[in-house]
Design a protein around this motif. Sequence first.
Motif, PDB file in Angstrom:
ATOM      1  N   GLU A 107       0.868  -1.182   0.000  1.00  0.00           N
ATOM      2  CA  GLU A 107       0.000   0.000   0.000  1.00  0.00           C
ATOM      3  C   GLU A 107       0.902   1.229   0.000  1.00  0.00           C
ATOM      4  N   GLU A 108       0.292   2.377  -0.308  1.00  0.00           N
ATOM      5  CA  GLU A 108       1.093   3.600  -0.399  1.00  0.00           C
ATOM      6  C   GLU A 108       1.832   3.874   0.920  1.00  0.00           C
ATOM      7  N   ARG A 109       1.155   3.599   2.042  1.00  0.00           N
ATOM      8  CA  ARG A 109       1.767   3.892   3.339  1.00  0.00           C
ATOM      9  C   ARG A 109       3.028   3.062   3.585  1.00  0.00           C
ATOM     10  N   HIS A 110       3.158   1.962   2.859  1.00  0.00           N
ATOM     11  CA  HIS A 110       4.320   1.102   3.055  1.00  0.00           C
ATOM     12  C   HIS A 110       5.598   1.660   2.419  1.00  0.00           C
ATOM     13  N   TRP A 111       5.445   2.523   1.401  1.00  0.00           N
ATOM     14  CA  TRP A 111       6.654   2.955   0.677  1.00  0.00           C
ATOM     15  C   TRP A 111       6.859   4.469   0.685  1.00  0.00           C
ATOM     16  N   ARG A 112       5.788   5.242   0.982  1.00  0.00           N
ATOM     17  CA  ARG A 112       5.892   6.689   0.738  1.00  0.00           C
ATOM     18  C   ARG A 112       6.960   7.372   1.603  1.00  0.00           C
ATOM     19  N   ASP A 113       7.228   6.862   2.809  1.00  0.00           N
ATOM     20  CA  ASP A 113       8.194   7.512   3.689  1.00  0.00           C
ATOM     21  C   ASP A 113       9.593   6.900   3.622  1.00  0.00           C
TER      22      ASP A 113
END
Length: 285
Positions: free
Chosen positions: A202-208
């Motif tokens: 999911e986006e939250r897994h890679w965005r940071d």
Amino acid sequence: MKKLLLLLDSDPIPSVYDIFVGYDGGADAVVSYGGITPGNVGTLIDGAIFTRGPDEKKHMAIFIGGANMAAGEELLTAVTKHFFGHFRVSVMLDSNGSNTTAAASVAQIGKTMPLAGKKVVVLAGTGPVGLRAAALFAKAGAKVSLTSRGKKRAAAACQLIEARFGMSPIPLEAIDNDARRAAIQGADIVFAAGAIGVELLEERHWRDEWTIELIADCNAQPPLGIGGIEATDKGKTRQQKLAFGALGIGGLKLKLHRACIAQLFQSSDQVLDAEEIYALAKTMA
Ligand SMILES: NC(=O)c1ccc[n+]([C@@H]2O[C@H](COP(=O)([O-])OP(=O)(O)OC[C@H]3O[C@@H](n4cnc5c(N)ncnc54)[C@H](OP(=O)(O)O)[C@@H]3O)[C@@H](O)[C@H]2O)c1
């Protein structure tokens, strides 16, 4: 003289996609067979190589497909071993679009940044596309890891790459999205090669993850393999990273596949596998 493409598929039913692209690549007729193994391919090859004279053989070619990369490699070996003297035709291996998709992807990514020394994580890299992408990244000098939900499958995939290309990615077990998040920590490039319609991150897994410069996904069917990017992304900036989606990659993949078919009909002595197809992709990217 008509251009004939003999399509040999390791799956029971030959791929419609490969048949259609055979025509679009310039074949006048595509003859396809499914369920092909090294054990039953011989008579089909005989039918191709004994039909026309030496100067006419460039108007025939063989395409090997199917969902199993190892089976495709075995078929390619069996086919080329069957040739002798001028009794041969050009042949291309592209199990499940493996070589064309991986070559188009790595060539496009390689246009945006040098790949040597980059840390690349190929997510769900045990399928044909992931296997070839991992190999091509490694050949370009990247440090490659390959994930699978199963430790043994990850190790077997890396061994297959080592046997064929002489270099082995690092196998990683990553059973779910959270485990894949851990696997991408410290990566420069994330390449998702998971099965169609399966979300791997999911986006939250890679965005940071600040080290990630580029994130790419091969899966065009929702849910996409990487949440937070679009299938049409082609070098679009998302979360301060370059993003490539399946359709962004797929345009070059399709052109490359057609170009390979056209090239097969230029002479009777070519073997188009990962290296040759990647070389062509780099001229087209
Ligand atoms: N963009 C294009 O032009 C293009 C062209 C061809 C193919 N593709 C796409 O490229 C992708 C890869 O193709 P492929 O044929 O190599 O794929 P594949 O063999 O169908 O699947 C690749 C891997 O995905 C993993 N997987 C399967 N189900 C999963 C699940 N529920 N959760 C997590 N992982 C799962 C499996 O790895 P483990 O079991 O080892 O975990 C499998 O080996 C596909 O999405 C395909 O549609 C795109």
